[in-house]
Write a protein that holds these residues in place. Structure first.
Motif, PDB file in Angstrom:
ATOM      1  N   ARG A   1      31.336  65.083  46.633  1.00 15.90           N
ATOM      2  CA  ARG A   1      32.290  65.793  47.281  1.00 15.90           C
ATOM      3  C   ARG A   1      32.893  66.274  45.839  1.00 15.90           C
ATOM      4  O   ARG A   1      33.171  67.290  45.512  1.00 15.90           O
ATOM      5  CB  ARG A   1      33.132  65.481  48.216  1.00 15.90           C
ATOM      6  N   ASP A   2      33.228  65.188  45.370  1.00 15.91           N
ATOM      7  CA  ASP A   2      33.675  65.090  43.570  1.00 15.91           C
ATOM      8  C   ASP A   2      33.678  65.757  42.783  1.00 15.91           C
ATOM      9  O   ASP A   2      33.396  66.443  42.055  1.00 15.91           O
ATOM     10  CB  ASP A   2      34.203  63.790  43.887  1.00 15.91           C
ATOM     11  N   ALA A   3      31.620  65.170  43.117  1.00 16.06           N
ATOM     12  CA  ALA A   3      31.271  66.297  41.808  1.00 16.06           C
ATOM     13  C   ALA A   3      30.523  67.676  42.509  1.00 16.06           C
ATOM     14  O   ALA A   3      30.631  68.673  41.315  1.00 16.06           O
ATOM     15  CB  ALA A   3      29.396  65.926  41.798  1.00 16.06           C
TER      16      ALA A   3
ATOM     17  N   GLY B   1      33.211  70.053  43.387  1.00  8.31           N
ATOM     18  CA  GLY B   1      34.080  70.635  43.356  1.00  8.31           C
ATOM     19  C   GLY B   1      34.165  71.318  44.815  1.00  8.31           C
ATOM     20  O   GLY B   1      34.437  71.203  45.402  1.00  8.31           O
ATOM     21  N   LYS B   2      35.063  72.318  44.768  1.00  4.22           N
ATOM     22  CA  LYS B   2      35.203  73.495  45.948  1.00  4.22           C
ATOM     23  C   LYS B   2      33.730  74.402  46.280  1.00  4.22           C
ATOM     24  O   LYS B   2      33.896  74.770  47.192  1.00  4.22           O
ATOM     25  CB  LYS B   2      35.815  74.479  45.640  1.00  4.22           C
TER      26      LYS B   2
ATOM     27  N   GLN C   1      31.384  56.478  50.287  1.00  7.07           N
ATOM     28  CA  GLN C   1      32.087  56.311  49.146  1.00  7.07           C
ATOM     29  C   GLN C   1      30.339  56.800  48.228  1.00  7.07           C
ATOM     30  O   GLN C   1      31.271  58.353  47.251  1.00  7.07           O
ATOM     31  CB  GLN C   1      31.553  54.674  48.205  1.00  7.07           C
TER      32      GLN C   1
ATOM     33  N   GLN D   1      32.017  60.903  48.931  1.00  3.98           N
ATOM     34  CA  GLN D   1      32.978  61.406  48.127  1.00  3.98           C
ATOM     35  C   GLN D   1      32.537  61.014  46.708  1.00  3.98           C
ATOM     36  O   GLN D   1      33.008  62.502  45.741  1.00  3.98           O
ATOM     37  CB  GLN D   1      34.221  59.799  48.155  1.00  3.98           C
ATOM     38  N   THR D   2      31.679  60.430  45.845  1.00  7.11           N
ATOM     39  CA  THR D   2      31.182  60.250  44.847  1.00  7.11           C
ATOM     40  C   THR D   2      30.843  62.070  44.881  1.00  7.11           C
ATOM     41  O   THR D   2      30.520  63.064  43.218  1.00  7.11           O
ATOM     42  CB  THR D   2      30.864  59.480  44.097  1.00  7.11           C
TER      43      THR D   2
ATOM     44  N   CYS E   1      28.733  64.602  35.974  1.00  9.26           N
ATOM     45  CA  CYS E   1      29.705  63.369  36.700  1.00  9.26           C
ATOM     46  C   CYS E   1      28.824  62.458  36.698  1.00  9.26           C
ATOM     47  O   CYS E   1      27.664  62.591  37.246  1.00  9.26           O
ATOM     48  CB  CYS E   1      29.792  64.304  37.948  1.00  9.26           C
TER      49      CYS E   1
END
Length: 195
Positions: free
Chosen positions: A144-146, A148-149, A138, A141-142, A127
């Motif tokens: 957190r997106d990488a 996933g769960k 930011q 969030q980046t 990612c």
């Protein structure tokens, strides 16, 4: 007789060395004594993750959780640009990891597909890394997106720069470990049953 609120420890009138002894003993008495089989299991788990036992135990004691994944910065992996090859020491360590997810974080000009190609299947996903001057929110969030769960406090970041170390706090990760330490040759630790 101690006054209300007194914890029963040594008084300030006691000597410095006596107070230090009392507090050291009290702290040691609070620490759990793990059964040998639990200790062996944790040493085995540290080996599966490619970590020194002391590092693994420290992360586990701090978070209260086992590690389930690693985030590797492209700097830590020494893959900086498209077409770079993953160094052999990094390739060997990634291939030896057991029962954990491996996620790469790419920084420009490297792309996620280029990092996946360079690692030849030794990482599970790639990612984009947080931008260099992104805000704390930011950055969180980046990351957190990488993830996933995956729970953030079960993920250890392997990085190479002070900027990457700051990602740990923003992402509420289990910890940060410098690449030079993680990819250093390992020393095997064994515990006998006569301990």
């Amino acid at each position: 007789m101690p006054l209300p609120g007194h914890n029963g420890g040594p008084t300030m009138e006691s000597g410095q060395s006596w107070r230090a002894h009392c507090w050291t003993k009290a702290r040691a008495d609070l620490l759990p004594h793990l059964p040998i089989e639990v200790l062996r299991g944790r040493i085995r788990r540290a080996r599966e993750l490619g970590l020194e036992y002391k590092t693994y135990a420290g992360v586990r004691a701090t978070t209260g959780h086992d590690l389930v994944a690693f985030l590797f910065s492209s700097n830590a992996l020494r893959v900086m640009r498209p077409g770079d090859a993953l160094p052999q020491d990094r390739a060997d360590r990634l291939a030896s990891l057991e029962r954990c997810a491996r996620i790469g974080l790419t920084q420009a000009p490297l792309t996620a597909p280029a990092l996946m190609a360079a690692t030849e299947g030794r990482i599970d996903d790639a990612c984009l890394a947080p931008e260099p001057f992104a805000s704390f929110a930011q950055t969180r969030q980046t990351l957190r997106d990488a993830l996933g769960k995956l729970p953030a406090d079960t993920v250890l970041l392997i990085g190479d720069t002070a900027l990457e170390q700051e990602w740990c706090a923003a992402g509420r990760l289990a910890g940060w470990l410098p690449a030079e330490r993680y990819f250093a040759p390992q020393v095997s630790v064994e515990i006998s049953s006569h301990a």
